[in-house]
Design an enzyme around this catalytic site. Sequence first.
Site, short mmCIF file in Angstrom:
data_model
loop_
_atom_site.label_atom_id
_atom_site.label_comp_id
_atom_site.label_asym_id
_atom_site.label_seq_id
_atom_site.Cartn_x
_atom_site.Cartn_y
_atom_site.Cartn_z
N PHE A 1 -86.83 -2.84 39.85
CA PHE A 1 -86.66 -4.16 40.47
C PHE A 1 -87.09 -4.18 41.93
CE2 PHE A 1 -82.79 -2.28 42.16
CZ PHE A 1 -82.71 -2.86 43.41
N LYS B 1 -93.93 -3.48 31.33
CA LYS B 1 -92.53 -3.87 31.08
C LYS B 1 -91.86 -3.86 32.44
CE LYS B 1 -88.69 -2.96 30.76
NZ LYS B 1 -87.70 -3.57 31.69
N CYS C 1 -86.89 3.41 47.59
CA CYS C 1 -86.81 4.83 47.23
C CYS C 1 -87.22 5.71 48.40
CB CYS C 1 -87.69 5.13 46.03
SG CYS C 1 -89.42 4.98 46.41
N SER D 1 -84.63 4.75 38.24
CA SER D 1 -83.58 5.72 38.59
C SER D 1 -83.78 7.03 37.82
CB SER D 1 -82.21 5.11 38.29
OG SER D 1 -82.12 4.79 36.93
P1 NAD Z 1 -83.58 1.44 36.63
O1 NAD Z 1 -83.74 2.86 36.26
O2 NAD Z 1 -82.28 0.77 36.37
O3 NAD Z 1 -84.67 0.54 35.87
C1 NAD Z 1 -86.05 0.87 35.87
C2 NAD Z 1 -86.68 0.37 34.59
O4 NAD Z 1 -86.07 1.03 33.48
C3 NAD Z 1 -86.52 -1.12 34.36
O5 NAD Z 1 -87.71 -1.64 33.86
C4 NAD Z 1 -85.39 -1.19 33.35
O6 NAD Z 1 -85.49 -2.30 32.50
C5 NAD Z 1 -85.54 0.09 32.56
N1 NAD Z 1 -84.26 0.59 32.06
C6 NAD Z 1 -83.03 0.46 32.65
N2 NAD Z 1 -82.08 1.04 31.90
C7 NAD Z 1 -82.70 1.56 30.83
C8 NAD Z 1 -82.25 2.30 29.68
N3 NAD Z 1 -80.97 2.62 29.52
N4 NAD Z 1 -83.16 2.69 28.77
C9 NAD Z 1 -84.46 2.39 28.92
N5 NAD Z 1 -84.95 1.68 29.99
C10 NAD Z 1 -84.08 1.28 30.92
O7 NAD Z 1 -83.98 1.33 38.18
P2 NAD Z 1 -83.89 0.06 39.13
O8 NAD Z 1 -82.46 -0.18 39.46
O9 NAD Z 1 -84.70 -1.06 38.61
O10 NAD Z 1 -84.66 0.61 40.42
C11 NAD Z 1 -84.04 1.37 41.42
C12 NAD Z 1 -84.30 2.85 41.24
O11 NAD Z 1 -85.69 3.12 41.22
C13 NAD Z 1 -83.75 3.70 42.38
O12 NAD Z 1 -83.17 4.85 41.86
C14 NAD Z 1 -84.98 4.03 43.21
O13 NAD Z 1 -84.88 5.20 43.99
C15 NAD Z 1 -85.99 4.18 42.13
N6 NAD Z 1 -87.35 4.03 42.65
C16 NAD Z 1 -88.13 5.16 42.71
C17 NAD Z 1 -89.42 5.07 43.22
C18 NAD Z 1 -90.28 6.29 43.29
O14 NAD Z 1 -91.50 6.13 43.40
N7 NAD Z 1 -89.73 7.47 43.20
C19 NAD Z 1 -89.90 3.83 43.67
C20 NAD Z 1 -89.08 2.71 43.57
C21 NAD Z 1 -87.81 2.82 43.06
#
Ligand code: NAD
Length: 499
Positions: free
Chosen positions: A149, A173, A281, A226
């Site tokens: 997000f 997605k 991040c 995450s």
């Molecule tokens: P998230 O892991 O909750 O969601 C990311 C994606 O995974 C979304 O599209 C979501 O729909 C999907 N998802 C969520 N739960 C799932 C499940 N149980 N099974 C399958 N798919 C699922 O992350 P978020 O809250 O959207 O984003 C924040 C996180 O992203 C933070 O931890 C941040 O550090 C990380 N992030 C990392 C980078 C990087 O390049 N390392 C960049 C941006 C954000």
Amino acid sequence: MQELAHFIDGQHAKGTSGRFADIFNPATGEVQAKVPLASKAELDAAVASAAAAQPAWAATNPQRRARVLMEFVRLLNRDMDKLAEALSREHGKTLPDAAGDVQRGLEVVEFCIGAPHLLKGEYTDSAGPGIDMYSMRQALGVVAGITPFNFPAMIPMWKFAPAIACGNAFILKPSERDPSVPIMLAELMKEAGLPDGILQVVNGDKEAVDAILDNPTIQGIGFVGSTPIAEYIYSRGCANGKRVQCFGGAKNHMIVMPDADMDQAADALVGAGYGAAGERCMAISVAVPVGDATADKLIEKLVPRIEALKVGPYTSGKDVDYGPLVTAAAKERVLGLVNSGVEQGADLVVDGRGFNLQGYEDGFFVGPHLFDRVTRDMDIYKEEIFGPVLSTVRAQSYEEALGYAMDHEYGNGTAIFTRDGDAARDFANRINIGMVGINVPIPVPLAYHTFGGWKKSGFGDLNQHGPDAFKFYTRTKTVTARWPSGIKEGGEFSIPVME
Ligand code: NAD
């Protein structure tokens, strides 16, 4: 209530699963739209039509593919304000920050316009008598991106621009929290001349993600989000024989040496710690001053800066430093961690818990927090907070400070503030973290370098964007060709070796 759609085969497609997620206005707490959550059948249908469209796109010469991206860049610039506003409305970040989100994606698109050059293979003339050898980079076919997000414009573009430039079809997605901008990006790609089916936006949650992981047509998956989800996607995707790269969470340390310019360090920490409400991040979430005198000076400089931060809705204009968190659950989690920090004995120097914004009482705003004397065993140190909370860990030496960053399970970004080139050089060489800043608090590499963390912040062999993306989204095929008369001389039964 606005009902969003998927974007399939060049048009909006109403969701048919009957399942929806609420999209909030984070500033007011109101539900402003709903987004359909795709079923496995919807995902599979989108993949099937992407697979039908992909061969013609891969056969389109790379210069023509690049021209679509060139036009897309023009359209992004044309619609920058509209995109930034839509992004702020769902995410909550300030308008300048939202425009930055679009801009950092746009820069990767610009890099991908170099696809004709980047996709050139290698060629060896006369590798043997009458034998030439060449390698080519071919598209994988249909690939998918699952994005978070917090950068709803930048990260989808980091994924689909190189994938599409390489001749793949792409299933995006996006996060179900703020999917409007990803849909707008797909509309603009179509307007730029992309054939239907090459960029499909399928909204959804775990059901759609699992369908991506198990769909046999999908050859590659890029994920950002995450760490627990990154680990899940990496293991299940790899087990299904796909090429997978996953980028996860972070806990970025900034080491402040005694010789650092303390005003510069404090300014850097405030921007990097609280910008975008800490929902980055690459945010700095841990300051590690070296020596108690340095720590005292740093805290003294930080407090007035943090207390002066302006928190508000993006509609209040450019004066706002940061906006609300993305959901009520995110706010609750951050405040829960702050309380745990207090209970576990950290010193809460700036307490934002009572923050309240008149007229926005139901919004997801969280005031800024500063902790001092944080230790390794505390949850606020171990976990990624993803909110406006900066922790200070006091180190007594450079080696101890380095150890904090090295021992932490995350390895996305880090920084050192110092005037000593020798210390900076040693830090850059020894640290086990993917992106390093020297007097630069958020060292996000530019589009023509690559972005990726180490340890629990990154899974897979290659980084995002830059030359790595062109490797990730293509397969190498190597051809050995002989056109002389030698074949007439009969078969060869031992393995050929160079003499
Ligand atoms: P998230 O892991 O909750 O969601 C990311 C994606 O995974 C979304 O599209 C979501 O729909 C999907 N998802 C969520 N739960 C799932 C499940 N149980 N099974 C399958 N798919 C699922 O992350 P978020 O809250 O959207 O984003 C924040 C996180 O992203 C933070 O931890 C941040 O550090 C990380 N992030 C990392 C980078 C990087 O390049 N390392 C960049 C941006 C954000």
